[in-house]
Design a protein around this motif. Structure first.
Motif, PDB file in Angstrom:
ATOM      1  N   ALA A 249       0.823  -1.213   0.000  1.00  0.00           N
ATOM      2  CA  ALA A 249       0.000   0.000   0.000  1.00  0.00           C
ATOM      3  C   ALA A 249       0.859   1.267   0.000  1.00  0.00           C
ATOM      4  N   GLY A 250       1.970   1.247   0.728  1.00  0.00           N
ATOM      5  CA  GLY A 250       2.816   2.436   0.720  1.00  0.00           C
ATOM      6  C   GLY A 250       3.466   2.709   2.061  1.00  0.00           C
ATOM      7  N   ALA A 251       4.302   3.730   2.093  1.00  0.00           N
ATOM      8  CA  ALA A 251       5.168   3.996   3.244  1.00  0.00           C
ATOM      9  C   ALA A 251       4.389   4.347   4.509  1.00  0.00           C
ATOM     10  N   ARG A 252       3.217   4.932   4.339  1.00  0.00           N
ATOM     11  CA  ARG A 252       2.452   5.324   5.527  1.00  0.00           C
ATOM     12  C   ARG A 252       1.383   4.306   5.889  1.00  0.00           C
ATOM     13  N   ALA A 253       1.513   3.126   5.343  1.00  0.00           N
ATOM     14  CA  ALA A 253       0.622   2.020   5.722  1.00  0.00           C
ATOM     15  C   ALA A 253       1.349   1.148   6.742  1.00  0.00           C
ATOM     16  N   LYS A 254       0.676   0.868   7.833  1.00  0.00           N
ATOM     17  CA  LYS A 254       1.266   0.039   8.877  1.00  0.00           C
ATOM     18  C   LYS A 254       0.252  -1.009   9.322  1.00  0.00           C
ATOM     19  N   CYS A 255       0.702  -1.910  10.169  1.00  0.00           N
ATOM     20  CA  CYS A 255      -0.170  -3.003  10.594  1.00  0.00           C
ATOM     21  C   CYS A 255      -0.765  -2.720  11.964  1.00  0.00           C
ATOM     22  N   LEU A 256      -1.934  -3.249  12.168  1.00  0.00           N
ATOM     23  CA  LEU A 256      -2.592  -3.111  13.468  1.00  0.00           C
ATOM     24  C   LEU A 256      -2.794  -4.498  14.057  1.00  0.00           C
ATOM     25  N   VAL A 257      -2.380  -4.641  15.309  1.00  0.00           N
ATOM     26  CA  VAL A 257      -2.546  -5.911  16.013  1.00  0.00           C
ATOM     27  C   VAL A 257      -3.742  -5.813  16.952  1.00  0.00           C
ATOM     28  N   ASP A 258      -4.741  -6.634  16.694  1.00  0.00           N
ATOM     29  CA  ASP A 258      -5.869  -6.760  17.615  1.00  0.00           C
ATOM     30  C   ASP A 258      -5.629  -8.057  18.384  1.00  0.00           C
ATOM     31  N   LEU A 259      -5.609  -7.956  19.710  1.00  0.00           N
ATOM     32  CA  LEU A 259      -5.217  -9.125  20.506  1.00  0.00           C
ATOM     33  C   LEU A 259      -6.158 -10.316  20.319  1.00  0.00           C
ATOM     34  N   GLY A 260      -7.382 -10.080  19.877  1.00  0.00           N
ATOM     35  CA  GLY A 260      -8.325 -11.188  19.691  1.00  0.00           C
ATOM     36  C   GLY A 260      -8.275 -11.794  18.306  1.00  0.00           C
ATOM     37  N   HIS A 261      -7.388 -11.279  17.455  1.00  0.00           N
ATOM     38  CA  HIS A 261      -7.382 -11.720  16.059  1.00  0.00           C
ATOM     39  C   HIS A 261      -6.226 -12.672  15.742  1.00  0.00           C
ATOM     40  N   HIS A 262      -6.082 -13.685  16.569  1.00  0.00           N
ATOM     41  CA  HIS A 262      -5.018 -14.679  16.356  1.00  0.00           C
ATOM     42  C   HIS A 262      -5.614 -16.049  16.612  1.00  0.00           C
ATOM     43  N   LEU A 263      -5.122 -17.029  15.900  1.00  0.00           N
ATOM     44  CA  LEU A 263      -5.601 -18.376  16.160  1.00  0.00           C
ATOM     45  C   LEU A 263      -5.109 -18.817  17.532  1.00  0.00           C
ATOM     46  N   PRO A 264      -5.789 -19.761  18.161  1.00  0.00           N
ATOM     47  CA  PRO A 264      -5.414 -20.168  19.523  1.00  0.00           C
ATOM     48  C   PRO A 264      -3.927 -20.519  19.619  1.00  0.00           C
ATOM     49  N   ASN A 265      -3.325 -20.093  20.716  1.00  0.00           N
ATOM     50  CA  ASN A 265      -1.917 -20.390  21.044  1.00  0.00           C
ATOM     51  C   ASN A 265      -0.894 -19.630  20.210  1.00  0.00           C
ATOM     52  N   THR A 266      -1.334 -18.706  19.388  1.00  0.00           N
ATOM     53  CA  THR A 266      -0.354 -17.884  18.665  1.00  0.00           C
ATOM     54  C   THR A 266       0.499 -17.118  19.672  1.00  0.00           C
ATOM     55  N   ASN A 267       1.773 -17.030  19.390  1.00  0.00           N
ATOM     56  CA  ASN A 267       2.683 -16.266  20.248  1.00  0.00           C
ATOM     57  C   ASN A 267       2.576 -14.786  19.857  1.00  0.00           C
TER      58      ASN A 267
END
Ligand code: RM4
Ligand code: MN
Ligand code: MN
Length: 430
Positions: A249-267
């Motif tokens: 997308a570009g230089a000012r695009a970054k990722c957002l981590v939502d704590l509930g958006h991981h499969l079980p046991n993800t580190n």
């Protein structure tokens, strides 16, 4: 009439805590000083930190089986801001609100901005909604997001998804916001339904167009989620995909981590480390999860994991919470929504204080010396500490409450809201 919670009311209700608070604070500070820790620095960092309240979390969450309103729920975005102002009066740490469009669809953005400003609240990342059909997200209703938005096979639908996101940015500009979070429901519910690669490419192109149209001081956050509502595949399913999309997308695009958006046991703490390392960690949604995207109160299920996650954030910020957009993305089904937000904010403050106690230099030494037991001791020394008096002091210095939930109840805010807004008022949201 708007009920406001004032600093005088808080001081008044909490006067009986004064003597014990002073004693507890002195005792904890002395213990920490003995251990070579600067208690004052912990208080300052906790007091500096703020986390956005989402506009949809001041209403009760629901499930597909029903929803039980709390009573006195905010009927308008103005009233949602009033509730966040009440929350912030108690915590001193929810100085911004994050809007979700079109659940929030202000007719007069400048008046809304003034309404918020009058209450000491500003606007955090905006959220677009292309997971539901609504005239303001689907234009004249000629298109539908049933089979996706940015990933849709039909160019008209993709165009409308972009138009909606741009409208959200325009609104955000008027409100003084500087970021948009894009969480997409796009995916498939049946194997073979769509081509993985073509779906990804369409989303990447859409995000790039959005990115390139952003004002220069804006950022775009891609939020991944493994499933729901797409039950077979989601386009932005994991942090790796999210990072690929942000890069594209570009230089000012970054990722957002939502704590509930991981499969079980993800580190998750390792995910945080990876994204931070690449400089693409942009946003953070706090909640907790037992089974899926449960949106339970942060730290209510996995407090130690949450401590480790905050430790990674502090590592990235070199001992302070890094400049990431923080938001509480929860929406409790049963608790009073403001009480849940109070508990979430308190948990975050508490965990930041504990994680700040970790002797990071000693931890690095233990790591280099291949001494896992010593490393664990260092983490335990911090995570088992009582930092309550430090957190209470940080809040007191911000003019907020040392005991926010009890004080919220004693001030009778909910009862006043039920009287003003009605027993059956329902906030827009999930
Ligand atoms: C999604 C995701 C988004 C939130 C919506 C309501 O699962 O967490 O951040 O905006 O829910
Ligand atoms: Mn989220
Ligand atoms: Mn979610």
């Amino acid at each position: 009439m708007t009920v406001r919670i004032s600093i005088e009311q808080i001081r008044d209700v909490e006067a009986e805590l004064d003597a014990k608070h002073e004693r507890d604070l002195a005792a904890v500070s002395a213990r920490l000083t003995d251990g070579g820790i600067d208690a004052e620095a912990v208080i300052r960092e906790v007091g500096r930190f703020s986390v956005a309240a989402p506009s949809w979390a001041v209403g009760t969450g629901g499930t597909r089986f029903g929803r039980f309103p709390a009573g006195g729920e905010p009927r308008t975005t103005e009233e949602k801001i009033d509730d966040v102002a009440a929350l912030n009066a108690l915590t001193g740490a929810n100085r911004t609100i994050s809007l979700h469009v079109p659940w929030d669809d202000p007719k007069d953005p400048m008046a809304l901005r003034q309404h918020a400003l009058d209450r000491g609240i500003t606007f955090d990342a905006m959220n677009s909604n292309t997971f539901q059909d609504n005239p303001s997200t689907t234009g004249d209703g000629a298109v539908s997001y049933k089979f996706g938005s940015f990933a849709h096979a039909d160019a008209d639908v993709r165009k409308q998804a972009l138009a909606h996101n741009l409208a959200v940015v325009d609104l955000g500009v008027q409100l003084g916001a500087t970021a948009i979070t894009v969480w997409l429901a796009d995916g498939t519910n049946s194997p073979g339904q769509a081509n993985f690669r073509r779906q990804f490419e369409r989303v990447a192109d859409g995000l790039r167009e959005l990115h390139d149209a952003l004002p220069l001081d804006w950022e775009l956050y891609t939020e991944h989620k493994p499933y729901e509502p797409a039950m077979y595949s989601s386009v932005n399913a994991d942090w790796g995909t999210s990072l690929l999309l942000a890069h594209y997308a570009g230089a000012r695009a970054k990722c957002l981590v939502d704590l509930g958006h991981h499969l079980p046991n993800t580190n998750i703490e390792q995910v945080v480390s990876r994204l931070a390392m690449t400089g693409r960690l942009g946003g953070f949604h706090f909640n907790d999860s037992k089974y899926g995207d449960d949106d339970l109160t942060v730290g209510s299920i996995h407090p130690y994991q949450f401590f480790l996650i905050v430790l990674e954030l502090l590592d990235h910020g070199d001992g302070a919470m890094p400049p990431v957009r923080y938001m509480i993305d929860a929406s409790h089904n049963l608790k009073d929504p403001i009480e849940d937000l109070i508990q979430a904010t308190d948990q975050i403050q508490f965990t930041i204080a504990q994680a700040l106690l970790v002797d990071r230099a000693a931890l690095a030494d233990a790591q280099d010396a291949n001494d896992p037991a010593r490393a664990a001791e260092l983490l335990h020394a911090a995570s088992r500490s009582d930092v309550g008096p430090l957190v209470a002091e940080a809040r007191r210095r911000n003019g907020a409450a040392r005991s926010p939930l009890t004080t919220f109840r004693r001030l009778g805010y909910r009862a006043a809201m039920v009287a003003e807004r009605g027993e059956d008022s329902v906030a827009s949201g999930l």
